[in-house]
Scaffold this motif. Structure first.
Motif, short mmCIF file in Angstrom:
data_model
loop_
_atom_site.label_atom_id
_atom_site.label_comp_id
_atom_site.label_asym_id
_atom_site.label_seq_id
_atom_site.Cartn_x
_atom_site.Cartn_y
_atom_site.Cartn_z
N ASP A 1 -2.33 67.34 -56.00
CA ASP A 1 -2.61 66.10 -56.73
C ASP A 1 -3.93 65.52 -56.23
OD1 ASP A 1 -2.69 63.52 -57.78
OD2 ASP A 1 -0.54 63.19 -57.55
N ARG A 2 -4.99 65.65 -57.05
CA ARG A 2 -6.30 65.13 -56.66
C ARG A 2 -6.30 63.62 -56.49
NH1 ARG A 2 -10.34 62.28 -58.01
NH2 ARG A 2 -12.51 62.83 -57.41
N ARG A 3 -5.59 62.93 -57.36
CA ARG A 3 -5.59 61.47 -57.29
C ARG A 3 -4.96 60.98 -55.98
NH1 ARG A 3 -2.78 59.91 -62.85
NH2 ARG A 3 -1.54 61.71 -62.17
N LYS A 4 -3.91 61.64 -55.55
CA LYS A 4 -3.29 61.27 -54.28
C LYS A 4 -4.27 61.50 -53.14
CE LYS A 4 1.01 62.17 -53.43
NZ LYS A 4 2.30 62.89 -53.14
N ALA A 5 -4.96 62.64 -53.15
CA ALA A 5 -5.93 62.93 -52.10
C ALA A 5 -7.05 61.90 -52.09
CB ALA A 5 -6.49 64.34 -52.29
N ALA A 6 -7.54 61.53 -53.29
CA ALA A 6 -8.62 60.54 -53.38
C ALA A 6 -8.16 59.19 -52.83
CB ALA A 6 -9.07 60.40 -54.83
N ARG A 7 -6.92 58.84 -53.11
CA ARG A 7 -6.39 57.56 -52.62
C ARG A 7 -6.28 57.56 -51.09
NH1 ARG A 7 -2.38 57.59 -55.56
NH2 ARG A 7 -0.73 58.27 -54.14
N ILE A 8 -5.81 58.68 -50.54
CA ILE A 8 -5.69 58.79 -49.07
C ILE A 8 -7.05 58.62 -48.41
CG2 ILE A 8 -5.19 60.41 -47.19
CD1 ILE A 8 -2.96 61.58 -48.98
N LEU A 9 -8.06 59.27 -48.95
CA LEU A 9 -9.40 59.19 -48.36
C LEU A 9 -10.00 57.80 -48.53
CD1 LEU A 9 -10.76 62.66 -49.58
CD2 LEU A 9 -10.19 62.03 -47.23
N ALA A 10 -9.80 57.21 -49.71
CA ALA A 10 -10.37 55.88 -49.97
C ALA A 10 -9.74 54.83 -49.06
CB ALA A 10 -10.15 55.51 -51.44
N LEU B 1 -9.39 79.08 -51.29
CA LEU B 1 -9.27 77.76 -50.68
C LEU B 1 -10.53 76.94 -50.93
CD1 LEU B 1 -7.60 78.67 -47.26
CD2 LEU B 1 -6.66 77.09 -48.96
N ARG B 2 -11.68 77.56 -50.73
CA ARG B 2 -12.95 76.86 -50.99
C ARG B 2 -13.01 76.39 -52.43
NH1 ARG B 2 -17.72 80.79 -50.31
NH2 ARG B 2 -16.67 81.65 -52.14
N GLY B 3 -12.64 77.25 -53.35
CA GLY B 3 -12.69 76.88 -54.76
C GLY B 3 -11.77 75.72 -55.09
N GLN B 4 -10.56 75.74 -54.54
CA GLN B 4 -9.62 74.66 -54.81
C GLN B 4 -10.13 73.33 -54.27
OE1 GLN B 4 -5.71 75.65 -53.36
NE2 GLN B 4 -5.47 77.41 -54.70
N LEU B 5 -10.62 73.33 -53.04
CA LEU B 5 -11.08 72.09 -52.42
C LEU B 5 -12.33 71.54 -53.11
CD1 LEU B 5 -10.46 73.09 -48.71
CD2 LEU B 5 -9.22 71.33 -49.97
N ASN B 6 -13.28 72.42 -53.40
CA ASN B 6 -14.53 71.97 -54.04
C ASN B 6 -14.29 71.49 -55.46
OD1 ASN B 6 -15.99 72.46 -51.74
ND2 ASN B 6 -16.82 74.43 -52.43
N ALA B 7 -13.30 72.06 -56.14
CA ALA B 7 -13.03 71.67 -57.53
C ALA B 7 -12.59 70.21 -57.63
CB ALA B 7 -11.96 72.59 -58.13
N THR B 8 -12.09 69.64 -56.54
CA THR B 8 -11.66 68.24 -56.58
C THR B 8 -12.84 67.28 -56.55
OG1 THR B 8 -11.52 68.02 -54.16
CG2 THR B 8 -9.57 68.88 -55.30
N GLY B 9 -14.00 67.74 -56.09
CA GLY B 9 -15.13 66.85 -55.91
C GLY B 9 -15.02 65.99 -54.66
N LEU B 10 -13.92 66.10 -53.96
CA LEU B 10 -13.70 65.31 -52.74
C LEU B 10 -14.20 66.03 -51.50
CD1 LEU B 10 -10.03 64.19 -53.49
CD2 LEU B 10 -12.13 62.87 -53.86
N PHE B 11 -14.44 67.32 -51.63
CA PHE B 11 -14.85 68.14 -50.50
C PHE B 11 -16.07 68.97 -50.87
CE2 PHE B 11 -10.32 67.38 -49.97
CZ PHE B 11 -10.23 67.03 -48.63
N ASP B 12 -16.88 69.25 -49.88
CA ASP B 12 -18.01 70.17 -50.02
C ASP B 12 -17.80 71.24 -48.95
OD1 ASP B 12 -20.36 71.53 -50.27
OD2 ASP B 12 -21.66 69.86 -49.67
N VAL B 13 -17.19 72.34 -49.35
CA VAL B 13 -16.69 73.34 -48.41
C VAL B 13 -17.45 74.64 -48.51
CG1 VAL B 13 -14.68 74.78 -47.83
CG2 VAL B 13 -14.37 72.36 -48.37
N LYS B 14 -17.75 75.23 -47.37
CA LYS B 14 -18.23 76.61 -47.32
C LYS B 14 -17.31 77.38 -46.38
CE LYS B 14 -21.70 75.81 -43.68
NZ LYS B 14 -23.14 75.96 -43.32
N VAL B 15 -17.34 78.69 -46.47
CA VAL B 15 -16.50 79.52 -45.61
C VAL B 15 -17.39 80.44 -44.79
CG1 VAL B 15 -14.52 79.42 -47.17
CG2 VAL B 15 -16.16 81.30 -47.39
#
Length: 533
Positions: free
Chosen positions: A353-362, A392-406
């Motif tokens: 749930d991207r919205r939940k993650a965004a709320r946690i970070l905010a 994993l990188r693709g999932q995290l980056n797709a949210t726009g909340l993370f900028d991930v490299k491996v």
């Protein structure tokens, strides 16, 4: 193992010309009509791993699979699982109602392979040696509840524990508690290289190429006295660069069995297109994979970052798309088939749930996107690891909340760097040292833990882990284990991803294959035999 970590891919094509150039331990047999087992486990003796087969250092599945053939323990887990039973001992039992005093009596006539008698003094030496050396690999933590080791006679030994520990018989069944001779091992320092000596069912001769072991030849120990029935005279363990090379060797008849670790593609192919003369077997498996965090690193020290990752990672897609039928999503450190499992991560975070993650970070005031590097080992867990971390990188980056490299690194550099705290986020795997929920919790949360993590839960260390160990009936420990899993889901010092199944493939004239790997991924080579029912 960890437990314990896995030790995977290493060497390229073990063909005759390569073997001819390798160094061999003096007296090593040529293999003869040995049953030949392939593995992608990697065995290296270098500055980072100076003593791969020393029980005071070895804490990975591959090394333990060598030690279990050669070094005897007081107890062992029976071939079909269950509570440990005596092996080098004739009897072992708690002598008090609190599980704080444990007495063992050795079998009559025990000797090391060289002929020297095995005594209670050797047991005391071996256990205290692990505790004295206290290697940074985490092995001594398994024996951390020992207070004193008392020799009562030549054959009788008593362990006094610092606190109740109903899991202690399991710990005495692991190679960390292997019985060694002080004639062969120094009590204060590690034994470097590949040589290993004991009183187990086999002696071992190592063939090396530089700092790598390319094959180990196990020959039946005629002096062995213990609980195991040895069904062959010789087994050869060969290391391959990867699963495809190992598969080609099986099809060509160069090896008789593939053990660890077959690739998902190989398993699927053998299921859908059976090969003549080759049989695929599924055996019980308790492997888990997870992300670990250096909770002192600025990028992930705020638990909101870790919680947000837990909110968006889609375990189901990773398991299905990367590993297929060989994996299923995991929502706790304790896998579903172990007593005490709860779906603590799912209960807390639900579906991705991207919205939940965004709320946690905010709410925590974390600026996005959060920049992270996910580290993985390129040669330790099989061919699917790179694809898994790309997913994993693709999932995290797709949210726009993370900028991930491996970033991938060879195991010989990866594990020391992880223990030093060089990585903020890293991937590891775990096979249990023994099939008990304690062994999926203590190695991650207890003092001197396997991860060398800076994360500390006082409730876990001082209250819940000790409480769980007081329960001789392990099902009665469900409540403290449920609380421990909730702590992990709340603080996210580790993020469980998936649990796996185990498969082996063997030529049809090899029997005992179904017993060769137990649920902890321990190789039991003594179970194999050729051409008989």
């Amino acid at each position: 193992m960890n437990r314990k970590t896995l030790v995977l891919p290493a060497l390229v094509g073990l063909l005759a010309p390569v073997l001819a150039a390798c160094g061999t331990t003096p007296g090593a047999p040529d293999g003869g009509n040995a049953i030949v087992v392939g593995t992608t486990d990697r065995f290296i003796a270098d500055s980072g791993t100076p003593a791969p087969f020393d029980p005071a250092f070895a804490y990975d599945t591959g090394a333990w699979n060598v030690l279990r053939q050669t070094v005897q323990t007081l107890m062992h887990v029976p071939r079909g699982g269950g509570r440990p039973v005596p092996e080098a001992a004739s009897s072992c039992a708690f002598t008090d109602s609190r599980s704080e005093s444990y007495r063992c009596t050795l079998r009559d006539g025990l000797t090391f392979a060289g002929g020297k008698p095995v005594t209670a003094d050797d047991v005391k030496f071996s256990i205290e040696r692990v505790l004295d050396i206290k290697s940074d690999n985490g092995t001594a933590a398994l024996l951390s509840t020992i207070d004193t080791v008392e020799v009562r006679s030549e054959k009788e030994i008593v362990f006094q524990l610092t606190a109740p520990d109903a899991t202690f018989p399991y710990k005495l069944s692991t190679p960390v508690a292997g019985i060694l001779s002080r004639d062969a091992y120094d009590g204060k320092k590690l034994r470097e290289g590949f040589q290993v000596d004991g009183s187990g069912p086999y002696t071992m001769a190592a063939e090396t190429d530089g700092d790598r072991l390319v094959r180990a030849v196990f020959t039946r120990n005629p002096r062995y006295k213990g609980d195991l029935k040895v069904r062959n005279d010789q087994v050869e363990l060969r290391s391959f660069a990867d699963a495809p090379a190992m598969g080609e060797a099986l099809e060509s008849g160069e090896i008789d069995m593939m053990a660890r670790a077959m690739s998902p593609d190989q398993i699927k192919d053998l299921q859908e297109n059976p090969k003549d003369g080759v049989e695929l077997s599924e055996v019980p498996g308790l492997e888990i994979r997870y992300l670990g965090f250096n909770t002192e690193d600025p990028s992930v020290e705020d638990r909101a970052v870790r919680q947000a990752m837990a909110s968006v990672v889609d375990r189901g897609k990773i398991a299905a798309n990367v590993y297929g039928a060989t994996a299923e999503p995991l929502y706790s450190l304790i896998p579903t088939s172990i007593t005490g499992h709860t779906n603590s991560f799912f209960d807390r975070y639900g579906e991705p749930d991207r919205r939940k993650a965004a709320r946690i970070l905010a709410e925590a005031g974390v600026t996005t996107p959060v920049k992270l590097t996910l580290h993985y080992t390129t040669d330790h867990y099989g061919s699917g690891t790179a694809e898994e971390f790309a997913a994993l990188r693709g999932q995290l980056n797709a949210t726009g909340l993370f900028d991930v490299k491996v970033e991938g690194t060879e195991w010989s550099e990866y594990r020391p760097a992880q223990k030093r705290g060089d990585y903020a986020v890293y991937g590891l795997g775990w096979f249990p040292d023994f099939p008990d929920p304690d062994n999926y919790i203590a190695p991650f949360l207890d003092e001197d833990n396997f991860l060398n993590t800076p994360y500390v839960s006082t409730a876990a260390r001082n209250q819940l882990i000790p409480e769980s160990r007081r329960k001789a009936d392990r099902s009665a420990a469900a409540l403290p284990f449920a609380k421990l899993q909730d702590i992990v889901a709340t603080d996210v010092p580790v993020l469980p991803l998936w649990q796996g199944k185990q498969y082996v493939a063997a030529r049809s004239d090899i029997n005992g294959v179904e017993w060769t790997l137990n649920a902890s991924s321990d190789l039991q080579l003594w179970e194999l035999e050729r051409g008989t029912a």
